[in-house]
Write a protein that holds these residues in place. Structure first.
Motif, PDB file in Angstrom:
ATOM      1  N   THR A  87      26.543   0.385   5.190  1.00 52.46           N
ATOM      2  CA  THR A  87      26.409  -0.114   6.565  1.00 52.46           C
ATOM      3  C   THR A  87      27.708  -0.775   6.999  1.00 52.46           C
ATOM      4  O   THR A  87      28.108  -1.811   6.451  1.00 52.46           O
ATOM      5  CB  THR A  87      25.247  -1.129   6.660  1.00 52.46           C
ATOM      6  N   CYS A  88      28.357  -0.177   7.977  1.00 45.91           N
ATOM      7  CA  CYS A  88      29.621  -0.692   8.487  1.00 45.91           C
ATOM      8  C   CYS A  88      29.412  -2.090   9.064  1.00 45.91           C
ATOM      9  O   CYS A  88      28.427  -2.345   9.764  1.00 45.91           O
ATOM     10  CB  CYS A  88      30.177   0.243   9.557  1.00 45.91           C
ATOM     11  N   THR A  89      30.353  -2.972   8.775  1.00 43.41           N
ATOM     12  CA  THR A  89      30.228  -4.359   9.223  1.00 43.41           C
ATOM     13  C   THR A  89      30.647  -4.536  10.677  1.00 43.41           C
ATOM     14  O   THR A  89      30.545  -5.651  11.196  1.00 43.41           O
ATOM     15  CB  THR A  89      31.063  -5.293   8.326  1.00 43.41           C
ATOM     16  N   HIS A  90      31.103  -3.459  11.340  1.00 43.65           N
ATOM     17  CA  HIS A  90      31.450  -3.581  12.752  1.00 43.65           C
ATOM     18  C   HIS A  90      30.193  -3.632  13.602  1.00 43.65           C
ATOM     19  O   HIS A  90      29.854  -4.665  14.152  1.00 43.65           O
ATOM     20  CB  HIS A  90      32.376  -2.432  13.184  1.00 43.65           C
ATOM     21  N   GLN A  91      29.495  -2.500  13.685  1.00 40.47           N
ATOM     22  CA  GLN A  91      28.276  -2.478  14.500  1.00 40.47           C
ATOM     23  C   GLN A  91      27.098  -1.846  13.765  1.00 40.47           C
ATOM     24  O   GLN A  91      26.143  -1.404  14.394  1.00 40.47           O
ATOM     25  CB  GLN A  91      28.520  -1.757  15.826  1.00 40.47           C
ATOM     26  N   GLY A  92      27.201  -1.734  12.451  1.00 38.18           N
ATOM     27  CA  GLY A  92      26.049  -1.320  11.672  1.00 38.18           C
ATOM     28  C   GLY A  92      25.834   0.162  11.510  1.00 38.18           C
ATOM     29  O   GLY A  92      24.780   0.582  11.020  1.00 38.18           O
ATOM     30  N   CYS A  93      26.790   0.984  11.884  1.00 41.06           N
ATOM     31  CA  CYS A  93      26.662   2.423  11.643  1.00 41.06           C
ATOM     32  C   CYS A  93      26.777   2.688  10.145  1.00 41.06           C
ATOM     33  O   CYS A  93      27.371   1.912   9.417  1.00 41.06           O
ATOM     34  CB  CYS A  93      27.766   3.195  12.361  1.00 41.06           C
ATOM     35  N   THR A  94      26.230   3.822   9.715  1.00 39.32           N
ATOM     36  CA  THR A  94      26.421   4.239   8.329  1.00 39.32           C
ATOM     37  C   THR A  94      27.794   4.888   8.206  1.00 39.32           C
ATOM     38  O   THR A  94      28.133   5.771   8.997  1.00 39.32           O
ATOM     39  CB  THR A  94      25.330   5.238   7.921  1.00 39.32           C
ATOM     40  N   GLU A 106      35.547   5.933   5.479  1.00 38.30           N
ATOM     41  CA  GLU A 106      35.752   6.097   6.916  1.00 38.30           C
ATOM     42  C   GLU A 106      34.443   5.928   7.692  1.00 38.30           C
ATOM     43  O   GLU A 106      33.417   6.508   7.330  1.00 38.30           O
ATOM     44  CB  GLU A 106      36.317   7.496   7.191  1.00 38.30           C
ATOM     45  N   CYS A 107      34.510   5.150   8.748  1.00 36.37           N
ATOM     46  CA  CYS A 107      33.394   5.034   9.684  1.00 36.37           C
ATOM     47  C   CYS A 107      33.817   5.776  10.953  1.00 36.37           C
ATOM     48  O   CYS A 107      34.600   5.263  11.749  1.00 36.37           O
ATOM     49  CB  CYS A 107      33.082   3.567   9.976  1.00 36.37           C
ATOM     50  N   ASN A 108      33.357   6.969  11.088  1.00 37.31           N
ATOM     51  CA  ASN A 108      33.865   7.895  12.119  1.00 37.31           C
ATOM     52  C   ASN A 108      32.884   8.096  13.259  1.00 37.31           C
ATOM     53  O   ASN A 108      31.721   7.731  13.172  1.00 37.31           O
ATOM     54  CB  ASN A 108      34.146   9.263  11.477  1.00 37.31           C
ATOM     55  N   GLY A 112      30.564   5.665  14.526  1.00 37.29           N
ATOM     56  CA  GLY A 112      31.600   4.732  14.121  1.00 37.29           C
ATOM     57  C   GLY A 112      32.762   4.699  15.093  1.00 37.29           C
ATOM     58  O   GLY A 112      32.907   5.560  15.965  1.00 37.29           O
ATOM     59  N   HIS A 113      33.594   3.709  14.904  1.00 39.78           N
ATOM     60  CA  HIS A 113      34.704   3.481  15.842  1.00 39.78           C
ATOM     61  C   HIS A 113      36.030   3.474  15.119  1.00 39.78           C
ATOM     62  O   HIS A 113      36.992   2.886  15.577  1.00 39.78           O
ATOM     63  CB  HIS A 113      34.475   2.165  16.573  1.00 39.78           C
ATOM     64  N   GLY A 114      36.067   4.083  13.937  1.00 42.28           N
ATOM     65  CA  GLY A 114      37.345   4.292  13.254  1.00 42.28           C
ATOM     66  C   GLY A 114      37.711   3.257  12.209  1.00 42.28           C
ATOM     67  O   GLY A 114      38.829   3.280  11.708  1.00 42.28           O
ATOM     68  N   SER A 115      36.794   2.385  11.828  1.00 44.93           N
ATOM     69  CA  SER A 115      37.127   1.426  10.775  1.00 44.93           C
ATOM     70  C   SER A 115      37.351   2.161   9.457  1.00 44.93           C
ATOM     71  O   SER A 115      36.758   3.205   9.200  1.00 44.93           O
ATOM     72  CB  SER A 115      36.011   0.393  10.601  1.00 44.93           C
ATOM     73  N   ARG A 116      38.206   1.570   8.638  1.00 42.08           N
ATOM     74  CA  ARG A 116      38.493   2.100   7.311  1.00 42.08           C
ATOM     75  C   ARG A 116      38.367   0.966   6.299  1.00 42.08           C
ATOM     76  O   ARG A 116      38.786  -0.166   6.565  1.00 42.08           O
ATOM     77  CB  ARG A 116      39.919   2.678   7.239  1.00 42.08           C
TER      78      ARG A 116
END
Ligand code: FES
Length: 147
Positions: A87-94, A106-108, A112-116
């Protein structure tokens, strides 16, 4: 069947249905109680893999049950793997992928919004501002568990 027997049977049937329905409702929903450990005092595992068929090569990864697990080394030891929350810590996407060339998670798009993140879960590139949660990996023969 006489009317009195019919009414009695309907009443009993409704009582049983209500009792079953209440019992079912009490087990569902958003229950915040922690998971009950299995008998014998063990822990509840988030993921179990068979290393005879899963994650055979460095760079192989799997995303399942809220976990991203990556083989980062050779051999069937816990040190050859890293397990993190998917779970990405930005907005919770997988998170979507582990890029073995860049060694980054990669959170794509589309979510996702491009976090690495690095393979240890540290933020490499925002917008995420916090690391991925690390989990414990145990290996016993070909059995890998994440808790
Ligand atoms: S949810 Fe992962 S970058 Fe936004």
């Amino acid at each position: 069947m006489e009317r009195r027997d019919f009414v009695s049977n309907i009443g009993l049937t409704l009582a049983l249905a209500c009792t079953a329905g209440l019992a079912a409702c009490s087990k569902g929903g958003n229950d915040n109680t922690p998971p009950v450990p299995p008998p014998g005092g063990g822990t509840t595992n988030k993921l179990t893999l068979n290393l005879g068929s899963d994650l055979l090569n460095p760079g192989d990864f799997k995303i399942s049950n809220g976990v991203i697990i990556i083989r980062t080394g050779t051999g069937n030891t816990a040190a050859a793997f890293t397990a993190l929350s998917s779970t990405c810590t930005h907005q919770g996407c997988t998170v979507a992928n582990y890029n073995n060339a860049s060694k980054l998670i990669e959170c794509n798009a589309p979510c996702g919004h491009g976090s690495r993140f690095t393979a240890t879960g540290a933020v490499n590139t925002g917008p995420a501002g916090n690391p991925l949660t690390a989990y414990t990996v145990k290996v016993d023969g070909n059995s890998l568990t994440v808790s």
